[in-house]
Design a protein around this motif. Sequence first.
Motif, PDB file in Angstrom:
ATOM      1  N   VAL A 146       0.616  -1.299  -0.154  1.00  0.00           N
ATOM      2  CA  VAL A 146       0.145  -0.156  -0.049  1.00  0.00           C
ATOM      3  C   VAL A 146       0.857   1.268   0.004  1.00  0.00           C
ATOM      4  N   THR A 147       1.007   2.308  -1.095  1.00  0.00           N
ATOM      5  CA  THR A 147       1.473   3.400  -1.025  1.00  0.00           C
ATOM      6  C   THR A 147       1.334   4.142   0.453  1.00  0.00           C
ATOM      7  N   SER A 148       2.617   4.675   0.970  1.00  0.00           N
ATOM      8  CA  SER A 148       2.828   5.147   2.065  1.00  0.00           C
ATOM      9  C   SER A 148       1.797   6.509   2.328  1.00  0.00           C
ATOM     10  N   LYS A 149       1.352   7.183   1.157  1.00  0.00           N
ATOM     11  CA  LYS A 149       0.496   8.347   1.501  1.00  0.00           C
ATOM     12  C   LYS A 149      -1.026   7.902   1.552  1.00  0.00           C
ATOM     13  N   ASP A 189      29.414   0.352  -6.217  1.00  0.00           N
ATOM     14  CA  ASP A 189      28.490   0.021  -5.248  1.00  0.00           C
ATOM     15  C   ASP A 189      27.137   0.210  -5.158  1.00  0.00           C
ATOM     16  N   ARG A 190      26.223  -0.543  -5.448  1.00  0.00           N
ATOM     17  CA  ARG A 190      24.730   0.023  -5.528  1.00  0.00           C
ATOM     18  C   ARG A 190      24.064   0.109  -4.018  1.00  0.00           C
ATOM     19  N   GLY A 191      24.570  -0.317  -3.233  1.00  0.00           N
ATOM     20  CA  GLY A 191      24.117  -0.012  -1.785  1.00  0.00           C
ATOM     21  C   GLY A 191      24.004   1.268  -1.478  1.00  0.00           C
ATOM     22  N   VAL A 192      22.745   1.887  -1.465  1.00  0.00           N
ATOM     23  CA  VAL A 192      22.592   3.412  -1.399  1.00  0.00           C
ATOM     24  C   VAL A 192      21.307   3.640  -0.469  1.00  0.00           C
ATOM     25  N   ALA A 193      21.395   4.502   0.274  1.00  0.00           N
ATOM     26  CA  ALA A 193      20.297   5.042   1.359  1.00  0.00           C
ATOM     27  C   ALA A 193      19.962   6.339   0.860  1.00  0.00           C
ATOM     28  N   VAL A 194      18.508   6.533   0.474  1.00  0.00           N
ATOM     29  CA  VAL A 194      18.178   7.792   0.060  1.00  0.00           C
ATOM     30  C   VAL A 194      17.347   8.256   1.082  1.00  0.00           C
ATOM     31  N   VAL A 195      17.751   9.307   1.633  1.00  0.00           N
ATOM     32  CA  VAL A 195      17.000  10.011   2.863  1.00  0.00           C
ATOM     33  C   VAL A 195      15.930  11.159   2.349  1.00  0.00           C
ATOM     34  N   GLY A 196      14.672  10.738   2.825  1.00  0.00           N
ATOM     35  CA  GLY A 196      13.657  11.808   2.557  1.00  0.00           C
ATOM     36  C   GLY A 196      13.097  12.302   3.777  1.00  0.00           C
ATOM     37  N   GLY A 197      11.567  12.690   3.649  1.00  0.00           N
ATOM     38  CA  GLY A 197      10.770  13.367   4.582  1.00  0.00           C
ATOM     39  C   GLY A 197      11.082  14.808   4.601  1.00  0.00           C
ATOM     40  N   LEU A 198      10.065  15.387   5.458  1.00  0.00           N
ATOM     41  CA  LEU A 198      10.091  17.007   5.420  1.00  0.00           C
ATOM     42  C   LEU A 198      10.848  17.643   6.434  1.00  0.00           C
ATOM     43  N   GLY A 234       9.649  11.251   0.162  1.00  0.00           N
ATOM     44  CA  GLY A 234       8.755  11.397   1.334  1.00  0.00           C
ATOM     45  C   GLY A 234       8.235  12.494   1.624  1.00  0.00           C
ATOM     46  N   SER A 235       7.572  13.097   0.278  1.00  0.00           N
ATOM     47  CA  SER A 235       7.268  14.774   0.625  1.00  0.00           C
ATOM     48  C   SER A 235       5.820  14.960   0.912  1.00  0.00           C
ATOM     49  N   HIS A 236       5.090  13.692   0.610  1.00  0.00           N
ATOM     50  CA  HIS A 236       3.663  13.756   0.857  1.00  0.00           C
ATOM     51  C   HIS A 236       3.156  14.056   2.003  1.00  0.00           C
ATOM     52  N   VAL A 237       2.134  14.933   2.472  1.00  0.00           N
ATOM     53  CA  VAL A 237       1.734  15.328   3.730  1.00  0.00           C
ATOM     54  C   VAL A 237       1.021  14.256   4.627  1.00  0.00           C
TER      55      VAL A 237
END
Length: 304
Positions: A146-149, A189-198, A234-237
């Motif tokens: 289920v999409t997070s938003k 190196d394909r190990g990456v962390a993408v950091v999101g959120g407001l 992770g920008s959706h309110v």
Amino acid sequence: MTYPERTTSRRTVLTALAAAATVGGPILSQLAAAAPAVAATAEDPIEYASNTALYKDTNLVEGTSYSRRYRRHQQFDLKMTEKYDFPRTAILALHGGGIEIGTSELCLGIAGYSPSDAAGAAILPTVHDYFMFEGLLSSGNRALHVTSKNCDDHVALSTAASHLNVLSLHGCQFDQLKLPTSSFPATGDRGVAVVGGLHAEFRTALVTEIRNAGFQAVDAYDSRYSATLGDFNGSHVTNPCNRTMLAKGAQLELTTELRESLFGDSSSRSARAATWNQSEGRFESFRDACRKAIATVEAGQPIL
């Protein structure tokens, strides 16, 4: 494909999985027969519109098809002359179990608990509240996404709403990120962390600590990467990571390679639970980096 059509197709697939598991039939052949006439695309996934819709699907059984695990700590302030601390950060894994592998175990670890202890034993001195939705199907757990938003699980939302901070854990594929090849070659190196959120300060702390621990991390809002990371920022309110008391939080999108590297054996739920502490310290290093970032953010949030 309309939503009812997507729902019908998903239900057909799930029914085939359940039937095959019951009679011991060949799952792949039944799935082939059950394939929808119109294939789902990345833009039009076969997906539940909400957790409520998923929970109402009679083809799914909680505890067999999926599970929800959470911990909310009892807190008391019974003395008029003293002030007590209160949990400020919660950890979420909205697509745990077999949906986005490794996120359940990381959720437990960052929260301060052992991923291998069914009783949920605390192994670190500071613990956090947590919530996990986990896919338990033998295969095809992507159908439970289920999409997070669109998450409307009342425990997940109430957990987020009662904390100043949320760290939500997710999984992605390296190729989806379309990072600049000058910095992230496909053969590197394909190990990456993408950091999101407001929560900008939280993002900065996470990127700093994750990099200090020896992992690759990028801020989804960094102008060098933001053009291709819109679906991962992770920008959706209504994303639970942002439905905190401060209306902002943080999330991690972790590539498959990164998540797999945190375990001695990442092939199954039981294997991950048994080998999280057999990855030459990588699981502990990543866990502790996230906990350091949480501590940094909390240090600037005095009890009111």
